[in-house]
Design an enzyme around this catalytic site. Structure first.
Site, PDB file in Angstrom:
ATOM      1  N   HIS A   1       0.853  -1.200   0.000  1.00 19.19           N
ATOM      2  CA  HIS A   1       0.000   0.000   0.000  1.00 19.19           C
ATOM      3  C   HIS A   1       0.883   1.242   0.000  1.00 19.19           C
ATOM      4  CE1 HIS A   1      -3.330  -2.710   1.726  1.00 19.19           C
ATOM      5  NE2 HIS A   1      -3.579  -2.466   0.449  1.00 19.19           N
TER       6      HIS A   1
ATOM      7  N   HIS B   1       3.115  -4.040   6.542  1.00 18.61           N
ATOM      8  CA  HIS B   1       2.121  -2.976   6.342  1.00 18.61           C
ATOM      9  C   HIS B   1       2.154  -2.026   7.546  1.00 18.61           C
ATOM     10  CE1 HIS B   1      -0.429  -4.777   3.006  1.00 18.61           C
ATOM     11  NE2 HIS B   1       0.334  -5.807   3.340  1.00 18.61           N
TER      12      HIS B   1
ATOM     13  N   GLU C   1       1.466  -5.325  10.817  1.00 18.80           N
ATOM     14  CA  GLU C   1       0.934  -3.958  10.757  1.00 18.80           C
ATOM     15  C   GLU C   1       1.767  -3.166  11.768  1.00 18.80           C
ATOM     16  OE1 GLU C   1      -1.391  -2.660   8.853  1.00 18.80           O
ATOM     17  OE2 GLU C   1      -2.459  -4.386   8.022  1.00 18.80           O
TER      18      GLU C   1
ATOM     19  N   ARG D   1      -3.245   5.057  -2.065  1.00 19.80           N
ATOM     20  CA  ARG D   1      -3.075   3.697  -1.517  1.00 19.80           C
ATOM     21  C   ARG D   1      -2.832   2.639  -2.595  1.00 19.80           C
ATOM     22  NH1 ARG D   1      -5.581   0.085   2.582  1.00 19.80           N
ATOM     23  NH2 ARG D   1      -6.605  -1.650   1.539  1.00 19.80           N
TER      24      ARG D   1
ATOM     25  N   GLU E   1       1.803   3.711   3.093  1.00 14.98           N
ATOM     26  CA  GLU E   1       2.351   3.147   4.327  1.00 14.98           C
ATOM     27  C   GLU E   1       3.878   3.237   4.312  1.00 14.98           C
ATOM     28  OE1 GLU E   1       0.422  -0.724   4.539  1.00 14.98           O
ATOM     29  OE2 GLU E   1      -1.570   0.205   4.422  1.00 14.98           O
TER      30      GLU E   1
END
Length: 416
Positions: free
Chosen positions: A175, A303, A377, A233, A178
């Site tokens: 993405h 991510h 994440e 994104r 990020e």
């Protein structure tokens, strides 16, 4: 005339850069079904950028919903929230200020830095120089080009060997917005090379295994976030007949494709694409992993944000066949990460730990037969969201390194 023309070109270039003055990021806390309906209706009627979860369809009771609201809609949003007693807080007061504050020192160095968010040109130069200066431990391979023609280069880290070694594949930057994710892949390469020979764990890993690193997966999107729209994104692919650009590459893998938590609307941020692997970037990565399926024993994708360590499945609530082992490794890795700065991560299957989403790379890799398949994440939990300041790159990468090394050491001892 030439001077006027030049000023005109500069003005056009500047006009193409998205600005976010007065925009706010809210955290909403829906506790009733009516709240969920209102938030979804809000998204249908005005432009709202969902930061977490990724789309309005994924909003449910009792999860925090982080949304970016353009300045012109603030009055409407405040009115709706107050009239309906939806608990909320403002995470980011002024988005443009947060974008500007992300770079800690205003003057960006010309050269590559591991504690800055490097643009694609700097990363590309870094890929070339780091591979040529460490030929005994690193080689590079272009696995294809992006939609806009940029080379996707995989770095192979490991001691040269006459026989094929088992491997781990890691990618960053699926993405585009990020930014902490590509920063980690660069950090990992630096650490692997600089600690080989002195750190027993890294030395053993690179002697016995190879690590494939794709520093930036969605290069076109990443480049676009640096040049035009920080909040972009998706990929940058176009299809004739549609004015909407790009697909969510992490909804484009052939794993329960487009069945849940993904949109078939080309304008959506979670658009699943026109078919599985319709995005050339996804196809390039999938082809590479398929070609090397016999040696790739782990898949790690990085991510942000939320501080989670996820594993399959995301496209179904069913537990993976190796659920208990995957959870045990994730919890061990999270504990290793926490040992440095006390940063807390939550581990678990994607669908129940964050939200259901089909077409993800980790589910696809797992279904292909890559047993140890994980999604990180990274920091934080929403104070800065996608705009994590550069002062946090080093601590984030240092702690994440411990978790990745934990997973790698486990895989190395449990080859299959």
């Amino acid at each position: 005339m030439k001077v006027l023309l030049l000023f005109g070109l500069v003005a056009v270039a500047l006009a193409d850069v998205s600005r976010f003055e007065g925009e706010k990021v809210f955290r909403l806390k829906p506790v009733l079904d009516e709240h969920v309906t209102l938030i979804r209706d809000l998204a249908k009627n005005i432009e709202v950028d969902f930061w977490r979860p990724d789309s309005p369809e994924l909003v449910t009771i009792d999860i925090d919903v982080d949304i970016r609201v353009p300045a012109k809609y603030l009055d409407i949003v405040y009115t709706i929230l107050q009239q309906n007693d939806i608990e909320h807080e403002v995470l980011i007061e002024d988005l443009q200020t947060a974008v500007d504050d992300q770079a800690d020192e205003k003057a960006s160095p010309r050269s590559h830095s591991y504690t800055k968010y490097n643009d694609w040109n700097k990363i590309q130069s870094w890929i070339a120089s780091i591979s040529s200066s460490n030929p005994s431990l690193i080689s590079k391979q272009v696995i294809g080009n992006t939609y806009e023609g940029r080379p996707m280069t995989v770095l192979k880290l490991g001691k040269k060997s006459s026989s094929t070694k088992p491997a781990i594949f890691m990618d960053c930057g699926i993405h585009a917005r990020e930014w902490i994710s590509p920063a980690f892949c660069q950090w990992f390469v630096k650490e692997a090379l600089s600690t080989y020979g002195s750190d027993s764990q890294m030395t053993s890993l690179l002697n016995q295994m190879d690590v494939f690193v794709l520093p930036v997966f969605n290069i076109d999107g990443y480049d676009y976030t640096h040049k035009s729209n920080r909040m972009w994104r998706k990929t940058r692919s176009r299809k004739s007949g549609s004015s909407c650009i790009g697909t969510d590459p992490n909804r484009n893998f052939n794993a329960g494709w487009c069945s849940t938590g993904a949109s078939n609307n080309p304008c959506s941020d979670t658009f699943c694409g026109y078919k599985p692997e319709s995005e050339i970037e996804v196809k390039n990565v999938a082809d590479f992993i398929r070609r090397n399926k016999s040696i790739i024993k782990a898949y790690i994708t990085i991510h942000s944000y939320s501080q989670l360590l996820l594993f399959p499945y995301s496209y179904t609530y069913e537990l993976a066949a190796h659920h208990s082992e995957l959870l045990k490794v994730a919890e061990g890795a999270s504990a290793a990460l926490r040992s440095l700065y006390g940063t807390r991560y939550t581990s678990g299957p994607g669908a129940t730990t964050i939200y259901p989403a089909a077409g993800g790379s980790d589910d696809w890799a797992y279904d292909l037969g890559v047993k140890y398949s994980y999604t990180f994440e990274l920091r934080d939990t929403g104070r800065y969201g996608f705009l994590l300041p550069e002062s946090q790159i080093k601590p984030t990468c240092e702690e994440t390194m411990l978790a990745v090394k934990y997973i790698a050491a486990y895989v190395q001892k449990n080859l299959y």
